[in-house]
Design a protein around this motif. Structure first.
Motif, PDB file in Angstrom:
ATOM      1  N   LEU A 214      -2.434   6.605  -6.095  1.00  0.00           N
ATOM      2  CA  LEU A 214      -2.590   7.864  -6.825  1.00  0.00           C
ATOM      3  C   LEU A 214      -3.875   8.581  -6.413  1.00  0.00           C
ATOM      4  N   GLY A 215      -4.932   7.811  -6.125  1.00  0.00           N
ATOM      5  CA  GLY A 215      -6.165   8.422  -5.640  1.00  0.00           C
ATOM      6  C   GLY A 215      -5.985   9.083  -4.293  1.00  0.00           C
ATOM      7  N   ARG A 216      -5.263   8.437  -3.397  1.00  0.00           N
ATOM      8  CA  ARG A 216      -5.005   9.027  -2.078  1.00  0.00           C
ATOM      9  C   ARG A 216      -4.131  10.273  -2.197  1.00  0.00           C
ATOM     10  N   ILE A 217      -3.153  10.214  -3.108  1.00  0.00           N
ATOM     11  CA  ILE A 217      -2.291  11.378  -3.334  1.00  0.00           C
ATOM     12  C   ILE A 217      -3.129  12.555  -3.827  1.00  0.00           C
ATOM     13  N   ALA A 218      -4.041  12.285  -4.754  1.00  0.00           N
ATOM     14  CA  ALA A 218      -4.887  13.351  -5.304  1.00  0.00           C
ATOM     15  C   ALA A 218      -5.794  13.945  -4.236  1.00  0.00           C
TER      16      ALA A 218
ATOM     17  N   PRO B   4       2.345  -1.052 -17.121  1.00  0.00           N
ATOM     18  CA  PRO B   4       1.247  -0.128 -16.796  1.00  0.00           C
ATOM     19  C   PRO B   4       1.360   0.580 -15.458  1.00  0.00           C
ATOM     20  N   VAL B   5       2.133   0.031 -14.504  1.00  0.00           N
ATOM     21  CA  VAL B   5       2.215   0.664 -13.182  1.00  0.00           C
ATOM     22  C   VAL B   5       2.921   2.010 -13.271  1.00  0.00           C
ATOM     23  N   THR B   6       4.102   2.027 -13.864  1.00  0.00           N
ATOM     24  CA  THR B   6       4.813   3.296 -14.005  1.00  0.00           C
ATOM     25  C   THR B   6       4.108   4.210 -15.001  1.00  0.00           C
ATOM     26  N   LYS B   7       3.458   3.615 -16.005  1.00  0.00           N
ATOM     27  CA  LYS B   7       2.713   4.433 -16.978  1.00  0.00           C
ATOM     28  C   LYS B   7       1.558   5.156 -16.287  1.00  0.00           C
ATOM     29  N   ALA B   8       0.881   4.490 -15.346  1.00  0.00           N
ATOM     30  CA  ALA B   8      -0.213   5.133 -14.621  1.00  0.00           C
ATOM     31  C   ALA B   8       0.297   6.319 -13.809  1.00  0.00           C
ATOM     32  N   ALA B   9       1.475   6.167 -13.192  1.00  0.00           N
ATOM     33  CA  ALA B   9       2.049   7.279 -12.434  1.00  0.00           C
ATOM     34  C   ALA B   9       2.411   8.435 -13.363  1.00  0.00           C
ATOM     35  N   ALA B  10       2.969   8.109 -14.526  1.00  0.00           N
ATOM     36  CA  ALA B  10       3.312   9.156 -15.489  1.00  0.00           C
ATOM     37  C   ALA B  10       2.059   9.862 -15.999  1.00  0.00           C
TER      38      ALA B  10
ATOM     39  N   ALA C  75      -0.913  -7.857 -18.803  1.00  0.00           N
ATOM     40  CA  ALA C  75      -2.146  -8.356 -18.190  1.00  0.00           C
ATOM     41  C   ALA C  75      -1.914  -8.833 -16.761  1.00  0.00           C
ATOM     42  N   HIS C  76      -0.721  -9.319 -16.487  1.00  0.00           N
ATOM     43  CA  HIS C  76      -0.427  -9.851 -15.157  1.00  0.00           C
ATOM     44  C   HIS C  76      -0.070  -8.769 -14.137  1.00  0.00           C
ATOM     45  N   GLU C  77      -0.122  -7.515 -14.557  1.00  0.00           N
ATOM     46  CA  GLU C  77       0.164  -6.403 -13.647  1.00  0.00           C
ATOM     47  C   GLU C  77      -1.084  -5.876 -12.956  1.00  0.00           C
ATOM     48  N   ASP C  78      -2.199  -6.572 -13.081  1.00  0.00           N
ATOM     49  CA  ASP C  78      -3.481  -6.043 -12.591  1.00  0.00           C
ATOM     50  C   ASP C  78      -3.456  -5.708 -11.101  1.00  0.00           C
ATOM     51  N   VAL C  79      -2.869  -6.574 -10.274  1.00  0.00           N
ATOM     52  CA  VAL C  79      -2.870  -6.336  -8.832  1.00  0.00           C
ATOM     53  C   VAL C  79      -2.057  -5.095  -8.498  1.00  0.00           C
ATOM     54  N   ARG C  80      -0.851  -5.021  -9.045  1.00  0.00           N
ATOM     55  CA  ARG C  80      -0.010  -3.848  -8.777  1.00  0.00           C
ATOM     56  C   ARG C  80      -0.633  -2.581  -9.343  1.00  0.00           C
ATOM     57  N   LEU C  81      -1.246  -2.687 -10.517  1.00  0.00           N
ATOM     58  CA  LEU C  81      -1.876  -1.510 -11.112  1.00  0.00           C
ATOM     59  C   LEU C  81      -3.008  -0.998 -10.230  1.00  0.00           C
ATOM     60  N   ALA C  82      -3.798  -1.900  -9.674  1.00  0.00           N
ATOM     61  CA  ALA C  82      -4.868  -1.483  -8.761  1.00  0.00           C
ATOM     62  C   ALA C  82      -4.294  -0.808  -7.519  1.00  0.00           C
ATOM     63  N   GLN C  83      -3.194  -1.342  -6.998  1.00  0.00           N
ATOM     64  CA  GLN C  83      -2.553  -0.737  -5.831  1.00  0.00           C
ATOM     65  C   GLN C  83      -2.005   0.646  -6.168  1.00  0.00           C
ATOM     66  N   MET C  84      -1.412   0.788  -7.353  1.00  0.00           N
ATOM     67  CA  MET C  84      -0.902   2.099  -7.759  1.00  0.00           C
ATOM     68  C   MET C  84      -2.045   3.087  -7.938  1.00  0.00           C
ATOM     69  N   ARG C  85      -3.130   2.660  -8.540  1.00  0.00           N
ATOM     70  CA  ARG C  85      -4.267   3.571  -8.719  1.00  0.00           C
ATOM     71  C   ARG C  85      -4.846   3.999  -7.374  1.00  0.00           C
TER      72      ARG C  85
ATOM     73  N   GLY D 182       0.832  -1.191   0.000  1.00  0.00           N
ATOM     74  CA  GLY D 182       0.000   0.000   0.000  1.00  0.00           C
ATOM     75  C   GLY D 182       0.866   1.240   0.000  1.00  0.00           C
ATOM     76  N   ALA D 183       0.289   2.362   0.445  1.00  0.00           N
ATOM     77  CA  ALA D 183       0.991   3.642   0.406  1.00  0.00           C
ATOM     78  C   ALA D 183       0.634   4.476   1.620  1.00  0.00           C
ATOM     79  N   ALA D 184       1.568   5.332   2.020  1.00  0.00           N
ATOM     80  CA  ALA D 184       1.350   6.259   3.132  1.00  0.00           C
ATOM     81  C   ALA D 184       2.107   7.544   2.826  1.00  0.00           C
ATOM     82  N   GLY D 185       1.594   8.663   3.308  1.00  0.00           N
ATOM     83  CA  GLY D 185       2.214   9.934   2.971  1.00  0.00           C
ATOM     84  C   GLY D 185       2.311  10.886   4.144  1.00  0.00           C
ATOM     85  N   VAL D 186       3.156  11.898   3.965  1.00  0.00           N
ATOM     86  CA  VAL D 186       3.312  12.969   4.939  1.00  0.00           C
ATOM     87  C   VAL D 186       3.473  14.287   4.199  1.00  0.00           C
ATOM     88  N   ARG D 187       3.209  15.373   4.911  1.00  0.00           N
ATOM     89  CA  ARG D 187       3.559  16.714   4.426  1.00  0.00           C
ATOM     90  C   ARG D 187       4.714  17.215   5.280  1.00  0.00           C
TER      91      ARG D 187
END
Length: 320
Positions: A190-194, A223-229, A177-187, A134-139
């Motif tokens: 990215l949603g939390r970042i937004a 697709p994971v890095t592409k989604a971030a880009a 196609a096999h990147e689906d799990v990581r892509l969902a985690q990245m999305r 998952g992901a966690a952030g700070v300011r």
């Protein structure tokens, strides 16, 4: 250089055979790689930016596979001169213990993620009980009137694309196609970042993505890095080192020249740890490993207490 300075010009010098010392009004760099219009503009307007050194580091189960790992982690962080470190695989307590030893601030998220910072942490984002992935952030308040958001993330390690490519010979479509799990985690990240983002606050996303980059493989648009880009995040290492053939920047793995399954097969080396950003100027970026680690399984005495290389990026942060 002397002529330009005598004429009152701002000077950017790149030494060749003869050394050139830094001086008032003169900026000396090893090369022009990473020099941006913003950096040149700052030279002319005398707006000296604040330099922020950001490190991403997978500690490898907290570092527990290596003797005296906490001391070695502290030594490595000191050698990088890092100001902020996004951590993965913290083993639960690493962020707090490292920050306490350094006299820094810290944020712990779940049993796996953390951030330590020499600058004050003014806000915390994401699920504080995030799971292993998952992901966690700070300011972070990096200078008077200037903050940045820094997120650390760790994405699922299976299935691992470089294995499927090197060992199984899967074509690009199947790898993607096999990147689906990581892509969902990245999305999700990215949603939390937004949700947390503010227009005037730059964003840095670091982490172990467990996925190669679409910038590195010409035949696979990972697709994971592409989604971030697509979300506007730039790859700081590739900004400084745009040619993946000349500068692969491998972070996996400094201790695995062969696969640990005992087959003797060469371990695919790849770049799976990143420092991405939006709204900053990159001054430098490089991978970092202390010494030459002994290969697995003879790792207990290694000076480098991880199975990943770290990535260090130096940003110019405009002053508030």
């Amino acid at each position: 250089v002397s002529s330009a300075e005598a004429a009152g010009c701002a000077v950017l010098a790149v030494p060749s055979l003869a050394p050139i010392d830094a001086a008032p009004g003169r900026t000396v760099r090893e090369s022009l790689v990473g020099v941006t219009p913003a950096a040149l503009r700052a030279m002319v307007t005398h707006e000296t930016p604040y330099e922020l050194r950001v490190l991403t580091w997978n500690l490898w189960l907290g570092g527990s596979k290596v003797d005296d790992h906490r001391t070695k982690q502290l030594k490595a962080i000191a050698e990088t001169g890092a100001d902020v470190v996004g951590l993965q695989e913290t083993g639960g307590t690493a962020a707090e213990e490292l920050a306490e030893a350094l006299g820094w601030h810290h944020h712990r998220a779940g049993e796996n993620l953390g951030v330590i910072s020499r600058h004050p942490i003014t806000a915390r984002f994401g699920d504080p009980d995030v799971g292993f992935y998952g992901a966690a952030g700070v300011r972070i308040a990096v200078s008077e009137g200037r903050e940045i958001d820094l997120w650390t993330c760790h994405l699922d390690c299976t299935p691992y694309g470089p294995y499927e490519s090197a060992y199984d010979g899967l074509p690009a479509a199947d790898l993607i196609a096999h990147e689906d799990v990581r892509l969902a985690q990245m999305r999700d990240a990215l949603g939390r970042i937004a949700e947390a983002a503010e227009d005037a606050v730059p964003v840095v996303l670091v982490g172990d993505f467990n996925s190669p980059s679409h910038l590195d493989w010409p035949d696979v648009e990972w697709p994971v890095t592409k989604a971030a880009a697509d979300a506007g995040l730039r790859d700081s290492y590739r900004e400084v080192h745009p040619d993946p053939a000349a500068d692969p920047g491998h972070t996996w793995s400094p201790i695995h020249p062969v696969n640990e399954d005992g087959s003797g097969r060469a371990e695919p080396q790849d770049r799976i740890d990143y420092v991405l950003h939006r709204g900053l100027t990159v001054l430098d970026s490089r991978t970092f490993v202390v010494g030459t680690p002994s290969p697995w399984p003879d790792v207990a005495a290694n000076c480098w207490p991880s199975d990943h290389a770290a990535v260090l990026t130096v940003f110019a942060v405009p002053r508030g």
